[in-house]
Design an enzyme around this catalytic site. Structure first.
Site, mmCIF file in Angstrom:
data_model
loop_
_atom_site.group_PDB
_atom_site.id
_atom_site.type_symbol
_atom_site.label_atom_id
_atom_site.label_comp_id
_atom_site.label_asym_id
_atom_site.label_seq_id
_atom_site.Cartn_x
_atom_site.Cartn_y
_atom_site.Cartn_z
ATOM 1 N N VAL A 12 109.773 91.021 5.851
ATOM 2 C CA VAL A 12 109.924 90.029 4.780
ATOM 3 C C VAL A 12 110.636 90.708 3.621
ATOM 4 O O VAL A 12 110.527 91.913 3.422
ATOM 5 C CB VAL A 12 108.576 89.423 4.322
ATOM 6 C CG1 VAL A 12 108.013 88.485 5.382
ATOM 7 C CG2 VAL A 12 107.569 90.497 3.967
ATOM 8 N N SER A 13 111.395 89.901 2.866
ATOM 9 C CA SER A 13 112.243 90.453 1.810
ATOM 10 C C SER A 13 111.498 90.790 0.533
ATOM 11 O O SER A 13 111.920 91.658 -0.225
ATOM 12 C CB SER A 13 113.368 89.463 1.480
ATOM 13 O OG SER A 13 114.149 89.243 2.625
ATOM 14 N N THR A 14 110.408 90.083 0.233
ATOM 15 C CA THR A 14 109.682 90.331 -1.014
ATOM 16 C C THR A 14 108.217 90.609 -0.729
ATOM 17 O O THR A 14 107.675 90.178 0.298
ATOM 18 C CB THR A 14 109.788 89.114 -1.974
ATOM 19 O OG1 THR A 14 109.193 87.984 -1.343
ATOM 20 C CG2 THR A 14 111.240 88.819 -2.329
#
Length: 194
Positions: A12-14
């Site tokens: 996941v990016s964040t």
């Protein structure tokens, strides 16, 4: 028959996002296909544009040691954002005898359809590289045609000063440093004058 070992990769990016949905789908998929989960490699809060990521780097190292038979991802873009990165990794997996499965896209490189899609992705990647190379060449041709000088600007070398410093027994490195020139520029000047 021994069950194939699968490396599950999730990202996941964040930090405020969760890999839970990806993990649920991939663990269920593995169980339904009779795959044994060797390890879950999880990158949290890491952009997919980065080719080096802690968990991905560990996965690649374990792949090179042939610790598993299959890499399973939720979607291609969880693994790689650029076609080039994806194709490079897929080639490496192929050479290592490791299959690659993308759950959402329903692509399995061990199947004939998956192999065909891999070939198409590779061709698209080559096309992308070729188009970029043509654009660069076209830009260079246009710049030359309009009289622009390309490459690094040449330093104006004060030949007399270089010779004077050399007569003072200064090294090429010292001369270059004092005159703010490259060692190569000093060397070429001295060779022209000898």
């Amino acid at each position: 028959m021994t069950r194939k070992k699968v490396a599950v990769y999730v990202r996941v990016s964040t930090k405020d996002q969760s890999v839970g949905m990806q993990l649920n789908d991939l663990e269920r998929y593995s169980k339904e296909r009779g795959l044994t989960v060797y390890k879950v490699y999880e990158d949290n809060g890491v952009s997919g544009t980065k080719e080096t990521r802690p968990a991905l780097d560990e996965l690649m190292n374990d792949a090179r040691k042939r610790k598993f038979d299959v890499v399973l991802v939720w979607r291609f873009d969880r693994f790689a954002r650029s076609t080039k990165h994806l194709v490079t990794a897929l080639y490496e997996f192929r050479n290592l005898g490791i299959d690659f499965i993308s759950y959402q896209e329903n692509i399995d490189t061990s199947s004939p359809l998956g192999e065909a899609i891999f070939t198409i992705i590779s061709a698209m990647s080559k096309l992308e590289r070729d188009i970029i190379a043509e654009r660069v060449k076209g830009g260079l041709r246009k710049a030359r045609a309009s009289g622009k000088r390309l490459g690094r600007p040449k330093n104006d070398v004060d030949t007399d000063k270089v010779i004077e410093y050399r007569k003072q027994n200064k090294s090429i490195r010292q001369i270059a440093s004092e005159m703010n020139l490259s060692k190569g520029a000093v060397q070429r000047t001295l060779e022209m004058c000898s």
